[in-house]
Motif scaffolding. Structure first.
Motif, PDB file in Angstrom:
ATOM      1  N   VAL A  17      51.989  51.245  33.159  1.00  0.00           N
ATOM      2  CA  VAL A  17      50.604  50.840  32.922  1.00  0.00           C
ATOM      3  C   VAL A  17      50.546  49.403  32.433  1.00  0.00           C
ATOM      4  O   VAL A  17      49.773  48.588  32.922  1.00  0.00           O
ATOM      5  N   HIS A  18      51.413  49.106  31.485  1.00  0.00           N
ATOM      6  CA  HIS A  18      51.430  47.754  30.960  1.00  0.00           C
ATOM      7  C   HIS A  18      51.808  46.762  32.049  1.00  0.00           C
ATOM      8  O   HIS A  18      51.270  45.679  32.134  1.00  0.00           O
ATOM      9  N   GLY A  72      47.832  42.226  36.839  1.00  0.00           N
ATOM     10  CA  GLY A  72      46.437  41.876  37.092  1.00  0.00           C
ATOM     11  C   GLY A  72      46.031  40.613  36.371  1.00  0.00           C
ATOM     12  O   GLY A  72      45.373  39.735  36.932  1.00  0.00           O
ATOM     13  N   VAL A  73      46.449  40.512  35.115  1.00  0.00           N
ATOM     14  CA  VAL A  73      46.105  39.339  34.316  1.00  0.00           C
ATOM     15  C   VAL A  73      46.779  38.101  34.902  1.00  0.00           C
ATOM     16  O   VAL A  73      46.160  37.063  35.083  1.00  0.00           O
ATOM     17  N   ALA A 108      44.910  34.921  36.463  1.00  0.00           N
ATOM     18  CA  ALA A 108      45.122  33.643  35.789  1.00  0.00           C
ATOM     19  C   ALA A 108      45.650  32.606  36.765  1.00  0.00           C
ATOM     20  O   ALA A 108      45.334  31.422  36.669  1.00  0.00           O
ATOM     21  N   GLU A 109      46.438  33.055  37.717  1.00  0.00           N
ATOM     22  CA  GLU A 109      46.996  32.131  38.689  1.00  0.00           C
ATOM     23  C   GLU A 109      45.890  31.514  39.531  1.00  0.00           C
ATOM     24  O   GLU A 109      45.921  30.328  39.845  1.00  0.00           O
ATOM     25  N   ILE A 110      44.917  32.329  39.894  1.00  0.00           N
ATOM     26  CA  ILE A 110      43.805  31.821  40.698  1.00  0.00           C
ATOM     27  C   ILE A 110      42.923  30.901  39.855  1.00  0.00           C
ATOM     28  O   ILE A 110      42.669  29.757  40.210  1.00  0.00           O
ATOM     29  N   ILE A 111      42.463  31.423  38.710  1.00  0.00           N
ATOM     30  CA  ILE A 111      41.513  30.672  37.901  1.00  0.00           C
ATOM     31  C   ILE A 111      42.169  29.494  37.202  1.00  0.00           C
ATOM     32  O   ILE A 111      41.541  28.480  36.945  1.00  0.00           O
ATOM     33  N   PRO A 155      31.811  36.220  36.275  1.00  0.00           N
ATOM     34  CA  PRO A 155      31.762  36.653  34.871  1.00  0.00           C
ATOM     35  C   PRO A 155      32.983  36.187  34.088  1.00  0.00           C
ATOM     36  O   PRO A 155      32.883  35.865  32.909  1.00  0.00           O
ATOM     37  N   ILE A 156      34.145  36.150  34.755  1.00  0.00           N
ATOM     38  CA  ILE A 156      35.361  35.710  34.067  1.00  0.00           C
ATOM     39  C   ILE A 156      35.231  34.232  33.721  1.00  0.00           C
ATOM     40  O   ILE A 156      35.547  33.801  32.616  1.00  0.00           O
ATOM     41  N   ILE A 157      34.752  33.452  34.676  1.00  0.00           N
ATOM     42  CA  ILE A 157      34.626  32.010  34.456  1.00  0.00           C
ATOM     43  C   ILE A 157      33.578  31.735  33.374  1.00  0.00           C
ATOM     44  O   ILE A 157      33.768  30.875  32.518  1.00  0.00           O
TER      45      ILE A 157
END
Length: 118
Positions: free
Chosen positions: A8-9, A15-16, A20-23, A95-97
């Protein structure tokens, strides 16, 4: 090899990291934010990302296109018009941005808000 991380971790970390790589790529958040206000032409994006080189902008847009975040529309006009717009996947980044921008204003003293207030 014994695994110390739970699956799970691991998937959370993935995912994080992937997001993060994209943003995290320079200009990406700015471009996505810009496109949230509607389709833009290359020259408009170049203006709003002052300081970006056309080559970098083209590379960023190509990368976002291959991620399925930005869509490139060509219109057979004369001269031909090309516009970039966000896909649904791109919209989902907003929303993340926004949260990142909020955090910057609240905790990192970034006062210069170059975006329009919503």
């Amino acid at each position: 090899m014994n695994r110390t991380m739970h699956a799970v971790h691991e998937s959370t970390a993935c995912g994080v990291a992937a997001s993060a790589e994209i943003i995290g790529a320079k200009w990406t958040a700015l471009l996505v934010h810009d496109l949230s206000e509607g389709p833009r032409r290359f020259s408009q994006l170049e203006r709003s990302c002052s300081g970006i080189s056309p080559r970098t902008l083209a590379e960023r847009l190509r990368a976002l296109e291959s991620e399925g975040i930005v869509e490139r529309q060509s219109y057979p006009e004369s001269p031909p018009r090309v516009e970039y717009e966000l896909t649904d996947k791109g919209q989902a980044l907003l929303p993340i941005i926004d949260a990142m921008r909020e955090f910057g204003h609240t905790h990192l003293n970034c006062d210069h808000d170059h975006s329009h207030s919503h």
